[in-house]
Scaffold this motif. Structure first.
Motif, PDB file in Angstrom:
ATOM      1  N   THR A  77       1.412   9.399   3.795  1.00 49.94           N
ATOM      2  CA  THR A  77       1.341   7.576   3.438  1.00 49.94           C
ATOM      3  C   THR A  77       2.828   7.463   3.090  1.00 49.94           C
ATOM      4  OG1 THR A  77       0.959   8.349   1.199  1.00 49.94           O
ATOM      5  CG2 THR A  77      -0.846   7.846   2.420  1.00 49.94           C
ATOM      6  N   PHE A  78       3.025   6.002   3.181  1.00 45.72           N
ATOM      7  CA  PHE A  78       4.427   5.437   2.711  1.00 45.72           C
ATOM      8  C   PHE A  78       4.458   4.107   2.278  1.00 45.72           C
ATOM      9  CE2 PHE A  78       4.283   7.614   6.832  1.00 45.72           C
ATOM     10  CZ  PHE A  78       5.272   8.582   6.682  1.00 45.72           C
ATOM     11  N   SER A  79       5.161   3.808   1.271  1.00 47.25           N
ATOM     12  CA  SER A  79       5.152   2.303   0.656  1.00 47.25           C
ATOM     13  C   SER A  79       6.156   1.642   0.815  1.00 47.25           C
ATOM     14  CB  SER A  79       4.718   2.698  -0.766  1.00 47.25           C
ATOM     15  OG  SER A  79       3.577   3.280  -1.132  1.00 47.25           O
ATOM     16  N   THR A 121      -2.379  -1.591   3.718  1.00 49.72           N
ATOM     17  CA  THR A 121      -3.242  -1.998   2.661  1.00 49.72           C
ATOM     18  C   THR A 121      -2.014  -2.931   1.776  1.00 49.72           C
ATOM     19  OG1 THR A 121      -4.624  -0.092   2.479  1.00 49.72           O
ATOM     20  CG2 THR A 121      -4.369  -1.512   0.477  1.00 49.72           C
ATOM     21  N   ASN A 122      -2.484  -4.052   1.448  1.00 54.44           N
ATOM     22  CA  ASN A 122      -1.740  -5.077   0.550  1.00 54.44           C
ATOM     23  C   ASN A 122      -1.989  -4.674  -0.800  1.00 54.44           C
ATOM     24  OD1 ASN A 122      -1.131  -7.203  -0.968  1.00 54.44           O
ATOM     25  ND2 ASN A 122      -1.429  -8.515   0.661  1.00 54.44           N
ATOM     26  N   ASN A 123      -0.916  -4.189  -1.499  1.00 53.69           N
ATOM     27  CA  ASN A 123      -1.066  -3.480  -2.731  1.00 53.69           C
ATOM     28  C   ASN A 123      -1.677  -4.583  -3.816  1.00 53.69           C
ATOM     29  OD1 ASN A 123      -0.126  -1.134  -1.596  1.00 53.69           O
ATOM     30  ND2 ASN A 123       1.908  -1.268  -2.705  1.00 53.69           N
ATOM     31  N   ASP A 124      -1.529  -5.722  -3.652  1.00 61.18           N
ATOM     32  CA  ASP A 124      -1.873  -6.843  -4.534  1.00 61.18           C
ATOM     33  C   ASP A 124      -3.295  -7.211  -4.256  1.00 61.18           C
ATOM     34  OD1 ASP A 124       0.493  -7.047  -5.832  1.00 61.18           O
ATOM     35  OD2 ASP A 124       1.345  -8.370  -4.407  1.00 61.18           O
ATOM     36  N   THR A 125      -3.717  -7.087  -3.190  1.00 64.61           N
ATOM     37  CA  THR A 125      -5.149  -7.584  -2.990  1.00 64.61           C
ATOM     38  C   THR A 125      -6.029  -6.505  -2.552  1.00 64.61           C
ATOM     39  OG1 THR A 125      -4.674  -8.354  -0.645  1.00 64.61           O
ATOM     40  CG2 THR A 125      -4.240  -9.878  -2.384  1.00 64.61           C
ATOM     41  N   ASN A 126      -5.717  -5.375  -2.002  1.00 63.38           N
ATOM     42  CA  ASN A 126      -6.311  -4.327  -1.384  1.00 63.38           C
ATOM     43  C   ASN A 126      -6.896  -4.690   0.039  1.00 63.38           C
ATOM     44  OD1 ASN A 126      -5.928  -2.376  -3.330  1.00 63.38           O
ATOM     45  ND2 ASN A 126      -7.660  -3.313  -4.716  1.00 63.38           N
ATOM     46  N   ALA A 127      -6.421  -5.889   0.530  1.00 67.79           N
ATOM     47  CA  ALA A 127      -6.712  -6.028   1.995  1.00 67.79           C
ATOM     48  C   ALA A 127      -6.307  -5.180   2.771  1.00 67.79           C
ATOM     49  CB  ALA A 127      -6.341  -7.564   2.288  1.00 67.79           C
ATOM     50  N   GLN A 128      -7.197  -4.909   3.839  1.00 69.67           N
ATOM     51  CA  GLN A 128      -6.444  -3.986   4.884  1.00 69.67           C
ATOM     52  C   GLN A 128      -6.629  -4.499   6.459  1.00 69.67           C
ATOM     53  OE1 GLN A 128      -9.133  -0.467   3.930  1.00 69.67           O
ATOM     54  NE2 GLN A 128      -7.542   0.249   2.371  1.00 69.67           N
ATOM     55  N   ARG A 143      12.178  -3.405   3.550  1.00 69.38           N
ATOM     56  CA  ARG A 143      11.273  -3.496   4.318  1.00 69.38           C
ATOM     57  C   ARG A 143      10.893  -2.483   5.187  1.00 69.38           C
ATOM     58  NH1 ARG A 143      11.764  -9.821   6.192  1.00 69.38           N
ATOM     59  NH2 ARG A 143      12.487 -10.729   4.300  1.00 69.38           N
ATOM     60  N   ILE A 144       9.449  -2.023   5.307  1.00 68.73           N
ATOM     61  CA  ILE A 144       9.112  -0.891   5.891  1.00 68.73           C
ATOM     62  C   ILE A 144       8.296  -0.921   7.220  1.00 68.73           C
ATOM     63  CG2 ILE A 144       6.813  -0.739   4.749  1.00 68.73           C
ATOM     64  CD1 ILE A 144       7.099   2.255   4.515  1.00 68.73           C
ATOM     65  N   ILE A 145       7.432  -2.322   7.486  1.00 64.92           N
ATOM     66  CA  ILE A 145       7.025  -2.512   8.591  1.00 64.92           C
ATOM     67  C   ILE A 145       6.922  -4.030   8.841  1.00 64.92           C
ATOM     68  CG2 ILE A 145       4.611  -3.083   7.333  1.00 64.92           C
ATOM     69  CD1 ILE A 145       3.376  -1.239   9.549  1.00 64.92           C
ATOM     70  N   ASP A 146       6.672  -4.453  10.278  1.00 66.71           N
ATOM     71  CA  ASP A 146       6.948  -5.826  10.830  1.00 66.71           C
ATOM     72  C   ASP A 146       5.564  -5.897  11.177  1.00 66.71           C
ATOM     73  OD1 ASP A 146       8.422  -8.163  10.384  1.00 66.71           O
ATOM     74  OD2 ASP A 146       9.896  -7.599  11.995  1.00 66.71           O
ATOM     75  N   LEU A 147       4.469  -6.685  10.777  1.00 65.63           N
ATOM     76  CA  LEU A 147       3.270  -6.681  11.595  1.00 65.63           C
ATOM     77  C   LEU A 147       3.113  -8.056  12.527  1.00 65.63           C
ATOM     78  CD1 LEU A 147       1.394  -6.708   7.970  1.00 65.63           C
ATOM     79  CD2 LEU A 147       1.570  -4.747   9.687  1.00 65.63           C
ATOM     80  N   ALA A 163       4.922  -8.693   1.528  1.00 65.63           N
ATOM     81  CA  ALA A 163       4.024  -8.288   0.541  1.00 65.63           C
ATOM     82  C   ALA A 163       4.149  -6.662   0.287  1.00 65.63           C
ATOM     83  CB  ALA A 163       2.444  -8.352   0.967  1.00 65.63           C
ATOM     84  N   LEU A 164       4.051  -6.307  -0.678  1.00 73.12           N
ATOM     85  CA  LEU A 164       4.290  -4.705  -0.956  1.00 73.12           C
ATOM     86  C   LEU A 164       2.966  -4.078  -0.419  1.00 73.12           C
ATOM     87  CD1 LEU A 164       5.391  -4.579  -4.502  1.00 73.12           C
ATOM     88  CD2 LEU A 164       6.835  -4.022  -2.246  1.00 73.12           C
ATOM     89  N   VAL A 165       3.081  -3.152   0.537  1.00 72.43           N
ATOM     90  CA  VAL A 165       1.814  -2.352   1.117  1.00 72.43           C
ATOM     91  C   VAL A 165       2.088  -0.643   1.049  1.00 72.43           C
ATOM     92  CG1 VAL A 165       1.677  -4.320   2.743  1.00 72.43           C
ATOM     93  CG2 VAL A 165       3.207  -2.553   3.387  1.00 72.43           C
ATOM     94  N   THR A 166       0.867  -0.508   1.403  1.00 75.45           N
ATOM     95  CA  THR A 166       1.017   1.167   1.680  1.00 75.45           C
ATOM     96  C   THR A 166       0.519   1.478   3.083  1.00 75.45           C
ATOM     97  OG1 THR A 166       0.238   1.775  -0.844  1.00 75.45           O
ATOM     98  CG2 THR A 166      -0.212   3.400   0.922  1.00 75.45           C
ATOM     99  N   LEU A 167       1.174   2.332   3.751  1.00 73.12           N
ATOM    100  CA  LEU A 167       0.825   2.803   5.054  1.00 73.12           C
ATOM    101  C   LEU A 167       0.190   3.897   5.047  1.00 73.12           C
ATOM    102  CD1 LEU A 167       4.115   1.802   7.126  1.00 73.12           C
ATOM    103  CD2 LEU A 167       2.265   0.368   6.179  1.00 73.12           C
TER     104      LEU A 167
END
Length: 268
Positions: A77-79, A121-128, A143-147, A163-167
């Motif tokens: 995992t990465f944030s 995963t969006n850390n604020d909303t938990n949307a995945q 910035r860790i990822i470009d979607l 957005a802050l996310v977890t990969l």
């Protein structure tokens, strides 16, 4: 990434803002010893046996900084902060050679191997959302990822831009895959380590040069030399490989000893 150098200068010096970090990059400079191939003297690059870059592990340079894709495992995992890129890049070439499709579930990452599948995963909303890495970037601090547009829309990144996310690494798709098959991924490898390794110690346009090198290193420290007749950039090349390595780690350790300048790992 795909953006032109001129556009980069405008962004850097014109005071503009962007939602995504999408930039051009240049592969590592060619070795002077083997000008027909692009090598990295600071890392043992992995190549396909046909002589083309294994996009999974290709090193590259952006804004003077070198990036080396790394081995990862399922469950890692990465944030960080996610961004997205869309219409300006739709249909243009990605770092993996695919055409960028803003409606596909893909993403750009600086060091994850190409075709790594990750849950975002969006850390604020938990949307995945689940995406496949097929591009490089974003080259913006923090910035860790470009979607892709669709992936960003699914987890609410489009509206705010970032957005802050977890990969989480879920697995690895075949290079030819254009859709994410979770059943296939579940049955696949659990880490991005390649197998069947050789170390290239020479590359020649004339067979005689390859033959002399092979004969000189027919048996070197327990490894055997072979000649591979290959094509690279529409040119015939005779490559000399050492074989007998039982793992990538063993091949990397061999290279680190400095027996052959510019040597690198090949997976057949």
């Amino acid at each position: 990434m795909i953006k032109s150098f001129i556009t980069i200068l405008i962004v850097l010096f014109g005071g503009c803002t962007m939602k995504s970090g999408s930039y051009s990059y240049q592969p590592s400079k060619p070795s002077q010893k083997y000008p027909s191939e692009q090598l990295s003297s600071k890392a043992s690059t992995i190549y396909k046996s046909n002589g083309e870059y294994q996009a999974t592990m290709r090193p590259y340079t952006v804004f003077g900084k070198e990036y080396y894709p790394t081995v990862v495992h399922v469950g890692d995992t990465f944030s960080g902060r996610a961004s997205w890129y869309g219409p300006d890049f739709h249909g243009k070439s990605t770092s993996s050679g695919e055409a960028y499709d803003m409606y596909a579930l893909t993403a750009a990452h600086k060091t994850l191997p190409m075709n790594t599948v990750v849950r975002v995963t969006n850390n604020d909303t938990n949307a995945q959302t689940i995406v496949r890495i097929n591009d490089r970037g974003p080259f913006v601090d923090n910035r860790i990822i470009d979607l892709s547009y669709t992936a960003a829309e699914q987890i609410g990144v489009v509206k705010n831009g970032t957005a802050l996310v977890t990969l989480e690494v879920l697995g690895f798709e075949p290079a030819s895959a254009r859709t994410i098959d979770m059943q296939r991924i579940a049955k696949g490898p659990k880490e991005s380590v390649l197998t069947n390794f050789f170390v290239q110690i020479g590359s020649f346009e004339r067979f005689e040069g390859a033959k002399i090198t092979k004969e000189k290193y027919t048996s070197f420290n327990g490894y055997s030399a072979i000649i591979k007749d290959t094509q690279y950039n529409n040119k015939r090349l005779f490559r000399v490989w050492l074989g007998g390595f039982k793992s990538e780690a063993e091949a990397r350790d061999f290279i680190s000893r400095g027996y052959f300048e510019g040597s690198f790992i090949i997976r057949e």
